[in-house]
Design an enzyme around this catalytic site. Structure first.
Site, PDB file in Angstrom:
ATOM      1  CB  SER A 297      35.045  48.705  44.188  1.00  0.00           C
ATOM      2  OG  SER A 297      34.606  47.883  43.453  1.00  0.00           O
TER       3      SER A 297
ATOM      4  CG  LEU B  77      41.461  44.788  47.083  1.00  0.00           C
ATOM      5  CD1 LEU B  77      42.950  44.857  47.062  1.00  0.00           C
ATOM      6  CD2 LEU B  77      40.684  43.177  47.975  1.00  0.00           C
TER       7      LEU B  77
ATOM      8  CG  ASP C  84      41.173  60.605  37.130  1.00  0.00           C
ATOM      9  OD1 ASP C  84      40.858  60.487  36.305  1.00  0.00           O
ATOM     10  OD2 ASP C  84      42.530  60.263  37.724  1.00  0.00           O
ATOM     11  CB  VAL C  85      44.241  58.753  41.066  1.00  0.00           C
ATOM     12  CG1 VAL C  85      43.156  58.195  42.944  1.00  0.00           C
ATOM     13  CG2 VAL C  85      44.259  57.634  40.464  1.00  0.00           C
TER      14      VAL C  85
ATOM     15  CB  SER D 105      49.256  42.920  41.629  1.00  0.00           C
ATOM     16  OG  SER D 105      48.964  42.539  41.492  1.00  0.00           O
TER      17      SER D 105
ATOM     18  CE1 TYR E  84      47.373  43.479  38.363  1.00  0.00           C
ATOM     19  CE2 TYR E  84      46.149  46.309  37.834  1.00  0.00           C
ATOM     20  CZ  TYR E  84      46.576  45.160  38.434  1.00  0.00           C
ATOM     21  OH  TYR E  84      46.179  44.776  40.242  1.00  0.00           O
TER      22      TYR E  84
ATOM     23  CE  LYS F 128      48.357  47.193  41.177  1.00  0.00           C
ATOM     24  NZ  LYS F 128      47.264  48.522  41.810  1.00  0.00           N
TER      25      LYS F 128
ATOM     26  CG  PHE G  25      42.632  39.588  47.690  1.00  0.00           C
ATOM     27  CD1 PHE G  25      43.749  39.764  47.565  1.00  0.00           C
ATOM     28  CD2 PHE G  25      41.869  39.933  49.084  1.00  0.00           C
ATOM     29  CE1 PHE G  25      44.343  38.788  48.376  1.00  0.00           C
ATOM     30  CE2 PHE G  25      42.764  39.390  49.669  1.00  0.00           C
ATOM     31  CZ  PHE G  25      43.881  39.477  49.829  1.00  0.00           C
TER      32      PHE G  25
HETATM   33  C1  LIG Z   1      40.174  42.565  26.538  1.00  0.00           C
HETATM   34  C2  LIG Z   1      40.243  41.083  27.645  1.00  0.00           C
HETATM   35  C3  LIG Z   1      39.429  41.711  29.299  1.00  0.00           C
HETATM   36  C4  LIG Z   1      39.789  40.483  29.803  1.00  0.00           C
HETATM   37  C5  LIG Z   1      39.635  41.379  31.718  1.00  0.00           C
HETATM   38  C6  LIG Z   1      40.519  41.189  32.607  1.00  0.00           C
HETATM   39  C7  LIG Z   1      40.427  41.487  34.286  1.00  0.00           C
HETATM   40  C8  LIG Z   1      41.995  41.671  34.808  1.00  0.00           C
HETATM   41  C9  LIG Z   1      40.773  41.010  36.065  1.00  0.00           C
HETATM   42  C10 LIG Z   1      42.161  41.282  37.290  1.00  0.00           C
HETATM   43  C11 LIG Z   1      41.992  41.670  38.449  1.00  0.00           C
HETATM   44  C12 LIG Z   1      43.599  40.678  39.193  1.00  0.00           C
HETATM   45  C13 LIG Z   1      44.491  41.583  39.399  1.00  0.00           C
HETATM   46  C14 LIG Z   1      45.016  41.566  40.479  1.00  0.00           C
HETATM   47  O1  LIG Z   1      46.289  42.355  40.558  1.00  0.00           O
HETATM   48  C15 LIG Z   1      45.887  40.197  40.427  1.00  0.00           C
HETATM   49  C16 LIG Z   1      46.160  38.984  39.372  1.00  0.00           C
HETATM   50  O2  LIG Z   1      47.116  40.093  39.043  1.00  0.00           O
HETATM   51  S1  LIG Z   1      45.545  37.996  39.124  1.00  0.00           S
HETATM   52  C17 LIG Z   1      46.026  37.740  37.564  1.00  0.00           C
HETATM   53  C18 LIG Z   1      44.842  38.127  36.718  1.00  0.00           C
HETATM   54  N1  LIG Z   1      45.256  37.567  35.431  1.00  0.00           N
HETATM   55  C19 LIG Z   1      44.817  38.528  33.965  1.00  0.00           C
HETATM   56  O3  LIG Z   1      44.635  39.254  34.194  1.00  0.00           O
HETATM   57  C20 LIG Z   1      45.597  37.808  32.521  1.00  0.00           C
HETATM   58  C21 LIG Z   1      45.102  38.555  31.699  1.00  0.00           C
HETATM   59  N2  LIG Z   1      44.985  37.825  30.348  1.00  0.00           N
HETATM   60  C22 LIG Z   1      44.190  37.927  29.790  1.00  0.00           C
HETATM   61  O4  LIG Z   1      43.033  37.599  30.132  1.00  0.00           O
HETATM   62  C23 LIG Z   1      44.028  36.990  28.557  1.00  0.00           C
HETATM   63  O5  LIG Z   1      45.851  37.084  28.045  1.00  0.00           O
HETATM   64  C24 LIG Z   1      44.010  38.006  26.423  1.00  0.00           C
HETATM   65  C25 LIG Z   1      45.205  39.670  26.826  1.00  0.00           C
HETATM   66  C26 LIG Z   1      43.297  38.329  27.168  1.00  0.00           C
HETATM   67  C27 LIG Z   1      44.810  37.420  25.656  1.00  0.00           C
HETATM   68  O6  LIG Z   1      43.459  35.972  25.232  1.00  0.00           O
HETATM   69  P1  LIG Z   1      43.900  36.141  24.051  1.00  0.00           P
HETATM   70  O7  LIG Z   1      43.104  36.845  23.070  1.00  0.00           O
HETATM   71  O8  LIG Z   1      42.312  34.735  24.366  1.00  0.00           O
HETATM   72  O9  LIG Z   1      45.520  35.260  23.298  1.00  0.00           O
HETATM   73  P2  LIG Z   1      45.792  34.053  24.078  1.00  0.00           P
HETATM   74  O10 LIG Z   1      46.948  34.318  22.871  1.00  0.00           O
HETATM   75  O11 LIG Z   1      46.507  34.612  25.443  1.00  0.00           O
HETATM   76  O12 LIG Z   1      44.419  33.037  24.249  1.00  0.00           O
HETATM   77  C28 LIG Z   1      45.273  31.951  23.391  1.00  0.00           C
HETATM   78  C29 LIG Z   1      44.224  30.588  24.867  1.00  0.00           C
HETATM   79  O13 LIG Z   1      44.896  30.996  25.679  1.00  0.00           O
HETATM   80  C30 LIG Z   1      43.866  31.145  26.425  1.00  0.00           C
HETATM   81  N3  LIG Z   1      43.550  32.253  27.496  1.00  0.00           N
HETATM   82  C31 LIG Z   1      44.479  33.258  27.135  1.00  0.00           C
HETATM   83  N4  LIG Z   1      43.751  33.803  28.940  1.00  0.00           N
HETATM   84  C32 LIG Z   1      43.826  32.978  29.531  1.00  0.00           C
HETATM   85  C33 LIG Z   1      43.940  32.775  31.073  1.00  0.00           C
HETATM   86  N5  LIG Z   1      44.124  33.538  31.821  1.00  0.00           N
HETATM   87  N6  LIG Z   1      44.029  31.511  31.670  1.00  0.00           N
HETATM   88  C34 LIG Z   1      43.579  30.488  31.109  1.00  0.00           C
HETATM   89  N7  LIG Z   1      43.401  30.142  29.634  1.00  0.00           N
HETATM   90  C35 LIG Z   1      43.605  31.997  28.395  1.00  0.00           C
HETATM   91  C36 LIG Z   1      42.637  31.684  25.032  1.00  0.00           C
HETATM   92  O14 LIG Z   1      41.280  31.280  25.476  1.00  0.00           O
HETATM   93  C37 LIG Z   1      43.209  31.311  24.121  1.00  0.00           C
HETATM   94  O15 LIG Z   1      42.062  29.978  23.984  1.00  0.00           O
HETATM   95  P3  LIG Z   1      41.336  29.657  22.469  1.00  0.00           P
HETATM   96  O16 LIG Z   1      40.340  30.354  22.226  1.00  0.00           O
HETATM   97  O17 LIG Z   1      42.200  29.515  21.410  1.00  0.00           O
HETATM   98  O18 LIG Z   1      41.168  28.374  22.971  1.00  0.00           O
HETATM   99  N1  LIG Z   2      41.230  42.488  43.058  1.00  0.00           N
HETATM  100  C1  LIG Z   2      42.348  41.573  43.235  1.00  0.00           C
HETATM  101  O1  LIG Z   2      42.207  40.616  43.022  1.00  0.00           O
HETATM  102  C2  LIG Z   2      43.810  42.440  43.694  1.00  0.00           C
HETATM  103  C3  LIG Z   2      45.009  42.043  43.415  1.00  0.00           C
HETATM  104  C4  LIG Z   2      45.878  42.577  43.267  1.00  0.00           C
HETATM  105  C5  LIG Z   2      45.784  43.813  44.056  1.00  0.00           C
HETATM  106  N2  LIG Z   2      44.209  44.651  42.977  1.00  0.00           N
HETATM  107  C6  LIG Z   2      44.480  45.883  43.367  1.00  0.00           C
HETATM  108  O2  LIG Z   2      43.547  46.362  43.939  1.00  0.00           O
HETATM  109  C7  LIG Z   2      43.375  47.483  44.001  1.00  0.00           C
HETATM  110  C8  LIG Z   2      41.787  47.924  43.777  1.00  0.00           C
HETATM  111  O3  LIG Z   2      41.165  46.524  43.374  1.00  0.00           O
HETATM  112  P1  LIG Z   2      39.822  46.182  43.608  1.00  0.00           P
HETATM  113  O4  LIG Z   2      39.699  44.704  43.356  1.00  0.00           O
HETATM  114  O5  LIG Z   2      38.923  46.427  44.425  1.00  0.00           O
HETATM  115  O6  LIG Z   2      38.690  47.133  42.570  1.00  0.00           O
HETATM  116  P2  LIG Z   2      37.507  47.375  41.827  1.00  0.00           P
HETATM  117  O7  LIG Z   2      38.113  47.378  40.752  1.00  0.00           O
HETATM  118  O8  LIG Z   2      37.139  46.815  42.766  1.00  0.00           O
HETATM  119  O9  LIG Z   2      37.627  48.964  42.728  1.00  0.00           O
HETATM  120  C9  LIG Z   2      38.485  50.007  42.507  1.00  0.00           C
HETATM  121  C10 LIG Z   2      38.909  51.240  42.530  1.00  0.00           C
HETATM  122  O10 LIG Z   2      39.084  52.298  42.216  1.00  0.00           O
HETATM  123  C11 LIG Z   2      38.247  53.346  41.403  1.00  0.00           C
HETATM  124  N3  LIG Z   2      39.301  53.622  40.295  1.00  0.00           N
HETATM  125  C12 LIG Z   2      39.815  53.107  39.368  1.00  0.00           C
HETATM  126  N4  LIG Z   2      40.212  54.397  38.614  1.00  0.00           N
HETATM  127  C13 LIG Z   2      40.368  55.504  39.258  1.00  0.00           C
HETATM  128  C14 LIG Z   2      40.708  56.974  38.996  1.00  0.00           C
HETATM  129  N5  LIG Z   2      41.511  57.658  37.888  1.00  0.00           N
HETATM  130  N6  LIG Z   2      40.451  57.757  40.075  1.00  0.00           N
HETATM  131  C15 LIG Z   2      39.921  57.169  40.340  1.00  0.00           C
HETATM  132  N7  LIG Z   2      39.465  55.998  41.599  1.00  0.00           N
HETATM  133  C16 LIG Z   2      39.533  55.559  40.219  1.00  0.00           C
HETATM  134  C17 LIG Z   2      37.327  52.495  40.753  1.00  0.00           C
HETATM  135  O11 LIG Z   2      36.436  53.638  40.247  1.00  0.00           O
HETATM  136  C18 LIG Z   2      36.700  51.292  42.118  1.00  0.00           C
HETATM  137  O12 LIG Z   2      35.905  51.927  42.738  1.00  0.00           O
HETATM  138  C19 LIG Z   2      43.377  47.917  42.605  1.00  0.00           C
HETATM  139  O13 LIG Z   2      44.607  49.070  41.818  1.00  0.00           O
HETATM  140  C20 LIG Z   2      44.492  46.066  41.792  1.00  0.00           C
HETATM  141  O14 LIG Z   2      44.851  47.122  41.729  1.00  0.00           O
HETATM  142  C21 LIG Z   2      43.304  43.999  42.883  1.00  0.00           C
END
Ligand SMILES: CCCCCCCCCCCCC[C@H](O)CC(=O)SCCNC(=O)CCNC(=O)[C@H](O)C(C)(C)COP(=O)(O)OP(=O)(O)OC[C@H]1O[C@@H](n2cnc3c(N)ncnc32)[C@H](O)[C@@H]1OP(=O)(O)O
Ligand SMILES: NC(=O)c1ccc[n+]([C@@H]2O[C@H](COP(=O)([O-])OP(=O)(O)OC[C@H]3O[C@@H](n4cnc5c(N)ncnc54)[C@H](O)[C@@H]3O)[C@@H](O)[C@H]2O)c1
Length: 251
Positions: free
Chosen positions: A15, A17, A54-55, A144, A157, A161, A190
């Site tokens: 999947s 990257l 599984d890594v 990341s 996370y 990282k 991404f």
């Molecule tokens: C269980 C939730 C599922 C979340 C799935 C996450 C998938 C992550 C995919 C990222 C992959 C890329 C990673 C890569 O390395 C690059 C990055 O790191 S990009 C940055 C990615 N950012 C995150 O992953 C942020 C993760 N955090 C959250 O999602 C939330 O903070 C939380 C943990 C789910 C908690 O949120 P809430 O339960 O709503 O509680 P809060 O008190 O924080 O919310 C208050 C209020 O703010 C709003 N809000 C929450 N988070 C965000 C946000 N990220 N951006 C904008 N607004 C946000 C939230 O909706 C609440 O609003 P209200 O409901 O009060 O109006």
């Molecule tokens: N997408 C982004 O914005 C972003 C940004 C920064 C870093 N990253 C990092 O880049 C990497 C790839 O992310 P992506 O966006 O391609 O995600 P993705 O979910 O598309 O792909 C991740 C892959 O890893 C595999 N995987 C997960 N856990 C595993 C395990 N325990 N053993 C073997 N395989 C496993 C999943 O099956 C999947 O195929 C991840 O390490 C992620 O943290 C992603």
């Protein structure tokens, strides 16, 4: 290192990257082994071997490395892309974050990356050098930007990282004397299935936080950097941000 006919192990290659790296390296003549917990229907492409693993599991990854060496030959490149990015606040609406949730993220992203690279490096160190420098192999990990500016909900996370970023240099120091280079890419945001897990309302601010170009990164742009790291023999021990200049805010 010239990639033609070299064996490249890519975790997470089913999947996102990792998948883009599979496409790139196959297109440029490498033999690719995909190590992933989710394996798509094996392609008919003789240049790609898919292995389910599984890594985080020491024995199964060791067995897979042996299989790759048997089926494809000398492992010269290892790219760790496997990872997960669940979100969870330290103390959320349901109370303190379950410790197992934190542990799982560290287990996959940090320990899983080390598990794979240590076994790939062991294979590389047993091989003949490829050139006058004594090069034997290249390892690329994936961190990341969250390692440096993790958002709300990214304690686990970001810690995972941050660990991947921090271990880059010591592992490069361990393996450099035997001709293995180690670098880490720290991607910004991404377009991949992983990002699809983030609500669209949260993605827009991230796109806007990119300096230029104001868009999410494309997986091929990640693959292009990975390919350059393999190609450029003088890149070692470095964490390279690939992020359009984003500096993430709290959310
Ligand atoms: C269980 C939730 C599922 C979340 C799935 C996450 C998938 C992550 C995919 C990222 C992959 C890329 C990673 C890569 O390395 C690059 C990055 O790191 S990009 C940055 C990615 N950012 C995150 O992953 C942020 C993760 N955090 C959250 O999602 C939330 O903070 C939380 C943990 C789910 C908690 O949120 P809430 O339960 O709503 O509680 P809060 O008190 O924080 O919310 C208050 C209020 O703010 C709003 N809000 C929450 N988070 C965000 C946000 N990220 N951006 C904008 N607004 C946000 C939230 O909706 C609440 O609003 P209200 O409901 O009060 O109006
Ligand atoms: N997408 C982004 O914005 C972003 C940004 C920064 C870093 N990253 C990092 O880049 C990497 C790839 O992310 P992506 O966006 O391609 O995600 P993705 O979910 O598309 O792909 C991740 C892959 O890893 C595999 N995987 C997960 N856990 C595993 C395990 N325990 N053993 C073997 N395989 C496993 C999943 O099956 C999947 O195929 C991840 O390490 C992620 O943290 C992603």
């Amino acid at each position: 290192m010239n990639i033609t006919d070299k064996v490249v192990v890519i975790t997470g290659g089913a999947s996102g990257l990792g998948g883009a790296c599979v496409d790139w390296f196959v297109r440029h003549g490498a033999k690719v082994a995909v190590l992933d917990r989710r394996i798509p229907d094996p392609t008919a492409d003789p240049q790609i071997v898919y292995l389910e693993a599984d890594v985080t599991q020491a024995d199964s990854v060791a067995a897979v490395m042996d299989k790759i060496a048997e089926q494809l030959g000398e492992i010269r490149v290892c790219i760790n892309c496997a990872g997960i990015a669940p979100a969870g606040k330290t103390v959320g609406r349901d109370g303190a974050l379950a410790l197992d949730k934190f542990r799982q993220v560290i287990d996959v992203n940090l320990i899983g990356s080390f598990n794979v690279l240590r076994l790939a490096a062991e294979k590389m160190l047993a091989l003949e050098p490829l050139d006058a420098d004594g090069a034997r192999g290249v390892i690329i990990n994936t961190a990341s930007v969250a390692a440096f500016e993790g958002q709300i909900g990214q304690a686990a996370y970001a810690a995972s990282k941050g660990g991947v970023a921090a271990m880059t240099l010591p592992i490069a120091r361990d393996l450099g004397p035997r001709g293995v280079r180690v670098n880490t890419i720290a991607p910004g945001v991404f377009e991949t299935p992983m990002m699809a897990g983030l609500n669209e309302e949260f993605v827009k601010p991230l796109e806007q936080a990119v300096q230029f170009p104001k868009r999410l990164g494309r997986a091929e742009e990640f693959a292009k950097l990975a390919a350059h790291i393999v190609d450029n023999d003088y890149l070692n021990g470095e964490v390279i941000r690939l992020d359009g200049g984003i500096r993430m805010g709290p959310r």
